[in-house]
Enzyme design. Sequence first.
Site, PDB file in Angstrom:
ATOM      1  N   GLY A 194       0.840  -1.207   0.000  1.00 30.55           N
ATOM      2  CA  GLY A 194       0.000   0.000   0.000  1.00 30.55           C
ATOM      3  C   GLY A 194       0.869   1.248   0.000  1.00 30.55           C
ATOM      4  O   GLY A 194       0.544   2.256   0.640  1.00 30.55           O
ATOM      5  N   LEU A 246      -0.684   7.569   3.658  1.00 29.15           N
ATOM      6  CA  LEU A 246       0.357   7.344   4.661  1.00 29.15           C
ATOM      7  C   LEU A 246       1.520   6.558   4.055  1.00 29.15           C
ATOM      8  O   LEU A 246       2.688   6.854   4.311  1.00 29.15           O
ATOM      9  CB  LEU A 246      -0.266   6.543   5.818  1.00 29.15           C
ATOM     10  N   ASP A 289       2.373  -1.811  -4.472  1.00 26.90           N
ATOM     11  CA  ASP A 289       0.965  -1.404  -4.548  1.00 26.90           C
ATOM     12  C   ASP A 289       0.379  -2.052  -5.784  1.00 26.90           C
ATOM     13  O   ASP A 289       1.083  -2.798  -6.488  1.00 26.90           O
ATOM     14  CB  ASP A 289       0.840   0.134  -4.599  1.00 26.90           C
ATOM     15  N   ASP A 305      -0.781  -7.300  -5.561  1.00 25.27           N
ATOM     16  CA  ASP A 305      -2.185  -7.283  -5.147  1.00 25.27           C
ATOM     17  C   ASP A 305      -2.211  -8.125  -3.873  1.00 25.27           C
ATOM     18  O   ASP A 305      -1.992  -9.341  -3.928  1.00 25.27           O
ATOM     19  CB  ASP A 305      -3.045  -7.904  -6.260  1.00 25.27           C
ATOM     20  N   TYR A 321     -15.447  -0.832   7.770  1.00 26.16           N
ATOM     21  CA  TYR A 321     -14.009  -0.557   7.945  1.00 26.16           C
ATOM     22  C   TYR A 321     -13.630  -0.712   9.426  1.00 26.16           C
ATOM     23  O   TYR A 321     -12.650  -1.392   9.764  1.00 26.16           O
ATOM     24  CB  TYR A 321     -13.728   0.859   7.447  1.00 26.16           C
TER      25      TYR A 321
END
Length: 324
Positions: free
Chosen positions: A9, A14, A35, A50, A140
Amino acid sequence: METVVLVIGANGQLGSVLTESLQQKYGNDNVIASDLRPKDTFEGIFEVIDATDRDRIQEIVVKYKVTQIYHLAAILSAKGEETPLRTWDINMKTLFNVLEVSRTQHIDKVFFPSSIAVFGEGAPLEQTPNNAYLDPATVYGISKAAGENWAQYYYLRYGLDVRSIRYPGVIGYQSLPGGGTTDYAVDVYHKAVLEEDFNCFLKEDATLPMIFMDDAIRATLEVMDAPKKDISIRTSYNIAGISFSPAEVVAEIRKLYPDFKVQYQPDFRQDIASRWPKTIDDSVAARDWRWKPEFDLEMITKTMVEKLREQYKTGSKNLETLLF
Ligand code: AKB
């Protein structure tokens, strides 16, 4: 043994800034950014991953002899509500993949970001303690609360050294957030600097915990660097930065842009925000690894305005790729 870090990510709000800090700390050759897609502006080692594909994570871990994983990929609170089951699926699957690869490949340390979104109506809104009751109302938040418990499970069952922080809304000039409820607190600065009106999707008095990017990055590095014996929380640590409402940040911005115009048009994100804490008790992090935030609202505003002005003036590549 040399530390080799994998960031999953790495293009996110961030992740992009943390990757640079990790490159400074460990050297470009020891940080693998990953990413779903490569980013033109990135300098360093990049691999497409992924994170729903466990074999791919394992392949990269083996290829570079990775010793630490920072798993930052997730669908955030507001975006997550569009497709709840998909959000659950992605947030949990990617976490399980990271935990399983880490366990089987004997990774030294794993970082799992949690969020103030784990809290719901069962927790006090003010000075929410680390061990407050968790009844999150977004998918989430549910995935983060479950993730914290899985992190602790892997520590207790397998001895995997997973560390975690519950981030407040993160505010930075280097990158843009996406899909969060606290995103307004970054957008508001962009609109002010561009001298455009701002439509706020929260109520003017919706106070939420926020943190400046520099503090958020420092907290992440500090919790990962802390001696193992000092880490008493294996779910996730509360950390506080500064709490403010949209009206308060607008008032601060108006000191620099007196004509800045704002309309309040609360939408479903206001419902999410209304169940989250207003202020956070971070005394456990302060005790265990001496956490202390540095940036208050005035410092954040000054820095955001100064840096964004500079970036818009020079047509920063960073902003171009993020905004357009
Ligand atoms: C969000 O608003 O969803 C995130 C968070 C607080 O975790 N910024």
